[in-house]
Structure formats: C-alpha cells, structure tokens
Write a protein that holds these residues in place. Structure first.
Motif, PDB file in Angstrom:
ATOM      1  N   ILE A 242       0.813  -1.216   0.000  1.00  0.00           N
ATOM      2  CA  ILE A 242       0.000   0.000   0.000  1.00  0.00           C
ATOM      3  C   ILE A 242       0.854   1.278   0.000  1.00  0.00           C
ATOM      4  O   ILE A 242       0.396   2.355  -0.356  1.00  0.00           O
ATOM      5  N   ALA A 247       0.093   4.199  -5.098  1.00  0.00           N
ATOM      6  CA  ALA A 247      -0.818   3.982  -3.954  1.00  0.00           C
ATOM      7  C   ALA A 247      -0.514   5.054  -2.901  1.00  0.00           C
ATOM      8  O   ALA A 247       0.613   5.565  -2.832  1.00  0.00           O
ATOM      9  N   THR A 248      -1.497   5.362  -2.093  1.00  0.00           N
ATOM     10  CA  THR A 248      -1.399   6.581  -1.281  1.00  0.00           C
ATOM     11  C   THR A 248      -1.063   6.324   0.196  1.00  0.00           C
ATOM     12  O   THR A 248      -1.197   7.218   1.029  1.00  0.00           O
ATOM     13  N   ASN A 300      -4.492  10.415  -7.500  1.00  0.00           N
ATOM     14  CA  ASN A 300      -5.209   9.568  -6.536  1.00  0.00           C
ATOM     15  C   ASN A 300      -5.609  10.359  -5.297  1.00  0.00           C
ATOM     16  O   ASN A 300      -6.643  10.103  -4.692  1.00  0.00           O
ATOM     17  N   ARG A 446      -2.446  -6.054  -7.623  1.00  0.00           N
ATOM     18  CA  ARG A 446      -1.980  -5.014  -6.692  1.00  0.00           C
ATOM     19  C   ARG A 446      -3.032  -4.771  -5.606  1.00  0.00           C
ATOM     20  O   ARG A 446      -2.721  -4.609  -4.440  1.00  0.00           O
ATOM     21  N   PHE A 447      -4.302  -4.775  -6.046  1.00  0.00           N
ATOM     22  CA  PHE A 447      -5.399  -4.534  -5.106  1.00  0.00           C
ATOM     23  C   PHE A 447      -5.417  -5.655  -4.053  1.00  0.00           C
ATOM     24  O   PHE A 447      -5.545  -5.404  -2.856  1.00  0.00           O
ATOM     25  N   MET A 450      -2.733  -5.080  -1.641  1.00  0.00           N
ATOM     26  CA  MET A 450      -2.944  -3.913  -0.768  1.00  0.00           C
ATOM     27  C   MET A 450      -4.034  -4.166   0.267  1.00  0.00           C
ATOM     28  O   MET A 450      -4.074  -3.513   1.290  1.00  0.00           O
ATOM     29  N   LEU A 499     -10.259   2.443  -2.763  1.00  0.00           N
ATOM     30  CA  LEU A 499      -8.890   1.989  -3.036  1.00  0.00           C
ATOM     31  C   LEU A 499      -8.799   1.407  -4.442  1.00  0.00           C
ATOM     32  O   LEU A 499      -7.859   1.671  -5.191  1.00  0.00           O
ATOM     33  N   GLN A 502      -8.408   3.771  -7.425  1.00  0.00           N
ATOM     34  CA  GLN A 502      -7.169   4.545  -7.565  1.00  0.00           C
ATOM     35  C   GLN A 502      -6.217   3.835  -8.540  1.00  0.00           C
ATOM     36  O   GLN A 502      -6.170   2.609  -8.574  1.00  0.00           O
ATOM     37  N   SER A 504      -3.018   2.089  -9.597  1.00  0.00           N
ATOM     38  CA  SER A 504      -2.108   1.332  -8.738  1.00  0.00           C
ATOM     39  C   SER A 504      -0.746   1.131  -9.365  1.00  0.00           C
ATOM     40  O   SER A 504       0.200   0.734  -8.702  1.00  0.00           O
TER      41      SER A 504
END
Ligand SMILES: Nc1ncnc2c1ncn2[C@@H]1O[C@H](COP(=O)(O)OP(=O)(O)OP(=O)(O)O)[C@@H](O)[C@H]1O
Length: 506
Positions: A242, A247-248, A300, A446-447, A450, A499, A502, A504
């Motif tokens: 993450i 990613a933020t 994002n 990626r999700f 995260m 999420l 966004q 990634s």
C-alpha cells in the motif's frame, strides 16, 4: 492487579474533547455537534455519524447520517454510506475537520487540555521520534526541526530533487548524486519559512529486494538533506504494498500518523515529481518519462501536481498521457456473461473449465456463482497438481455432481485433461473465459496485495507467461459451450471501492 482489557478510544488533538470510549461491540455510538465532541460547527449534524464495533469481525464501521461529508481514514463518505476505521486512522467528522483518531489502549489516552486553558501551554499530540523509524515496509525519517503544519510541500526524490552526478539513469555508487537544479535548496528553505511542512515520498523497491542496503540509502538521504539545508520528513516505500506510489499509503501515514494530529489541507498542499507521463521530446531531446507514477500519486489524492521543471524553473506545463487502463472508468453494470442467456449453472452434471489471467477475478466469480450452487471446486494452488484437479473432478462426476476447475488454463493442452475427464463420464464440458486484460489483472493483483489478502502476489513474469501461452478457447477442443465472463467491479465495502478506483501502477 490484572491489566484492564484494551479498549478503543476516539482521541482528538489538543484543544479537543477528552477521549471518547467506544461502546461494547454491537452497540452504536452517535457522534456529531454537541458536548461529547465539543463541535459547534453548524455544518456538522447532531447525528453526523454512527460508529459501531462489529462483534464478529472486530471491525469499526462508520456510517454517515449527516448531510455534509465525513471522512473515515482515507474514505470520503456520503449520506448513508459506510467505511471501516482501522486503529490509528482518523475520522474527520465533517468537511475534513474535527479529527478523532481511533486508538486501542488499556488506559484512557491522556485528555488534551481545553482550548485556551490559561494555566497550561497548548500541547500538541506527542511529536514522533526524530531520526529513522521502520514500520513494516515503510521507513520514515524525521529531521530535527520538522514541525506539524496544515500545508504540505511534497516531493519525489530521484529525478526531482537530485539526479546522478554520472549522468547514468541509476546511481553507480552511494556518492553518485547531485542536486538537480542549483536553485532548489533556496526554494525549499523559502517554503519552510512560509509555513509548509516539507516531505519527500520515495519508492525504493531495491531495499525490499535486497539490492540496496537500508543503511546505505539512509546515510545518502541524510547527506542529501544536509545539502538541501531544510528540515524534511522522508517516507520511503521499500516494498510493493500500500505504500508504493502511486498507492497513497505513504501520504496517509504522513498526514494521519506523523503530523501530530494536525489535519492537512489538500487544497493548500502540492506534490512535485518527475514520473509524469511525458512523451519523448516533451522538451527538445528529452526522453519519455519512465512512468507516470508521481502524477498518478497526486491524482489519486486530489493534490496539485507539478514536474520539477514546472515547479523549480517555471516552465510551462508539458504534454503528458495517463495510462490506457483507468480503474475509475470500469463499469459495474452489464451482463454477467456473454451471451447473456448463459446459463451460468448448467442443467446437470458437467465440468466447467475456467480460462483467464491470474487475478482476473476467477475465484471470486466462481465461488459466488458456481460453488455456492453446489459445484465441487478444483484449484491447482490448493490441491498441488493438475492430476489432483482431474481426480477431484472425476470423483464429483462419479457421485453425480458437477465440478469447476479454477486454474488459468491458458492453452488447449491444459484444458484437454478436463475435457477428456468429462468425456469419459459422458457429461459435457463447458469453458468460462474470463476476459480481463493484462492491465486489469495486474491492477487486481496489486489490489489483492494492498487489501492484505493471504493469496501470494503474482509476479509480472507469471502474468506475461500467461499472455505468451494463451490460445483462445474454441469449441473444436471439445467444449459444448464457451461463455465469456467480462470483469464487473463489485464491492461490499466503500473503503475497498475507493482503493480499487485509484491508479495502482505507474
Ligand atoms: N468483481 C470484482 N470486483 C472487485 N474486485 C474484484 C472482483 N473480482 C475479484 N476482485 C478482486 O481482484 C483480486 C483478484 O481476484 P481473484 O482472486 O478472484 O482472481 P483469480 O483470477 O482467482 O486469481 P488467481 O488466478 O491468481 O487465483 C482480489 O483482490 C479480488 O478481491
């Protein structure tokens, strides 16, 4: 004496109300304008949010009831919507204001002194430690003199504040760096004097991969900061979860955990980075940007973005392109399968063979639509080999049931095993082709990473190898029907949706 059980508390920054304990699991706490929160802001409803600890999942859910937006962690709510609030995250009651941070302690956190209390000086939430801190795959450096602020001037490191002295793309040694433009230190010092908190957000995957010693990077970073001559807080993503831009997670940490409880105003903050998606020759002779990761990080977050040339040299904004794959534009509506008449669940015993990229959404879909309808599930990752998958299918058919094979099955050879198994039992074999593209599958991968799934992340090499091996399924292989399954994003949790939407990958 026994230590009291840890309890969850909502803790406000100095000047706010005393810590508010959460009621026992299953009971709802109503928060809004009133004496409990000491909020007098008319934009905040008396019943602005409901907060409830779920008794089974141990998750704190926040439901917005007021008209104006509340924010739980990084999720902006709307009337009626819900989001989870994790320990350490902050609930902003209304319009980004009135922060309450969820903490778990056995003692009530120390109450903050009332605003304007004459006897005691106004205390902020304790300042974080100076120097280096390691928080999982995140490294944080706080230089002496860093102060919490509402406005943030944030920068990428490599290619933005420094570049290589050698002129090579990657540094040849820890000493191979120089400040990118001569005017940078002065500009940073002015920003600090102007009340900005100075932050650096840098991805350093080399550390997580063991190619760069953390100590070597840390001492280089300290030399860079000395040359810049301004107090910085530096956040370093050493891995791929993450925290890795775009990613933020690093921004969320900086604002929610490392700013002494002072809320950051997005509108007054900005981010500068060189990974901006500029094409070749964006300026005479300049190469194409290696990625768009910095621009996407700002996008994002909803932060103003500039390239180093635009920010430090006042160049006019250059052309850029965003990635073709945009997670914001995936439509949740449309048929579940093509042709829409399906059917998804067959009329009698059969084998269904899935085909699709890793992380194309196969397991999620098959569990929901087929396993829930009684199909026996065969998956190579859990069973260990395709031979075991075939055995599970044969067994299911023998018992008069039906089976679904959840592997990537990219080519006719991998699918033929199940087609013959069905043929031997005299039942049909159908194919469900999950049509998610490579970019979408990489985004899902990626999700998944995260959101803390136990499923191991899939490497790009595995993704590319699927693409190389892929041969579109055809009826000539022996399938009685091929259904296409388009990816339709669906979420039970607004936090996950925020999420997911966004970018990634840079
Ligand atoms: N319809 C959907 N909407 C939103 N997210 C989804 C959806 N389907 C799957 N996902 C998410 O995408 C990720 C990958 O999904 P899933 O594990 O089902 O893929 P898979 O094709 O079975 O992967 P693998 O082949 O690697 O096992 C997961 O994090 C999952 O939560």
């Amino acid at each position: 004496m026994a230590t009291p059980e840890p309890t969850l508390w909502l803790h406000s920054p100095p000047g706010g109300p005393p810590p508010i304990p959460l009621p026992p699991a299953g009971r709802t706490l109503v928060l809004g304008r009133g004496p409990l929160t000491r909020v007098t802001d008319r934009k905040c409803s008396r019943n602005q949010v409901e907060v409830c600890l779920d008794p089974t999942s141990e998750v704190v859910m926040v439901t917005q009831r007021g008209v104006n937006p509340s924010t739980a962690g990084s999720t902006r709510l709307s009337p009626g919507s819900q989001a989870q609030l994790a320990v350490g995250e902050t609930l902003l009651l209304v319009n980004g204001q009135h922060p309450l941070t969820l903490l778990r302690t056995s003692e009530p956190p120390q109450p903050s002194p009332p605003q304007g209390a004459p006897s005691e000086p106004r205390k902020k939430r304790p300042r974080g430690p100076e120097g280096w801190q390691k928080l999982g795959s995140l490294l944080v450096f706080t230089a002496p003199g860093v102060r919490a602020q509402e406005k943030v001037a944030a920068f990428d490191l490599d290619g933005t504040l420094i570049t290589t002295r050698s002129g090579k793309v990657f540094p040849t040694s820890p000493e191979d760096w120089r400040i990118l433009f001569p005017g940078i230190p002065k500009r940073l010092q002015e920003l600090e004097a102007d009340g900005y908190k100075l932050l650096i957000f840098t991805n350093q995957m080399g550390i997580g991969r063991g190619r760069l010693q953390p100590q070597v990077f840390q001492s280089k970073m300290e030399s860079v900061l000395e040359t810049l001559g301004a107090p910085f807080q530096v956040l370093v993503a050493t891995g791929s979860g993450i925290y890795r831009k775009p990613a933020t997670g690093m921004w969320d940490h900086a604002c929610e955990q490392a700013n002494e409880g002072v809320p950051v105003s997005l509108a007054d903050s900005f981010y500068v980075g060189d990974a901006a998606g500029r094409p070749a020759n964006w300026a005479p002779g300049r190469k194409k940007d290696f990625s768009c990761g910095d621009r996407l990080f700002a996008l994002n977050l909803g932060l103003r973005f500039s390239t180093p040339e635009e920010f430090f040299l006042n160049w006019t904004p250059s052309r850029f392109t965003l990635p073709d794959f945009d997670p914001r534009s995936l439509s949740p509506t449309g048929p579940l399968c093509l042709p829409p008449a399906g059917p998804l669940v067959g009329p009698g015993p059969e084998i269904i063979v899935a085909v699709g990229f890793p992380a194309a959404g196969k397991s999620t879909f098959l569990q929901e639509h087929l396993v829930a309808a009684g199909y026996v599930y065969a998956n190579r990752d859990t069973l260990g080999s395709w031979q075991k998958c075939v055995a599970v299918c044969a067994e299911a058919l023998k018992a008069g049931g039906r089976a679904v094979v959840d592997n990537t099955n990219p080519d006719p050879a991998s699918r033929a095993r199940y087609i013959s198994c069905a043929k031997e039992a005299g039942v049909p074999c159908r194919c469900f082709h999950f049509t998610a593209s490579l970019d979408l599958a990489r985004h899902n991968n990626r999700f998944r990473e995260m959101t803390g799934s136990p499923h191991p992340a899939v490497s790009d090499m595995v993704m590319f190898s699927y693409r190389k091996q892929f041969v579109a399924p055809s009826l000539a292989e022996g399938f009685s029907q091929i259904l296409e399954i388009p990816f339709r994003p669906r979420f039970s949790n607004p936090r996950h949706e925020a999420l997911y939407r966004q970018f990634s990958e840079g």
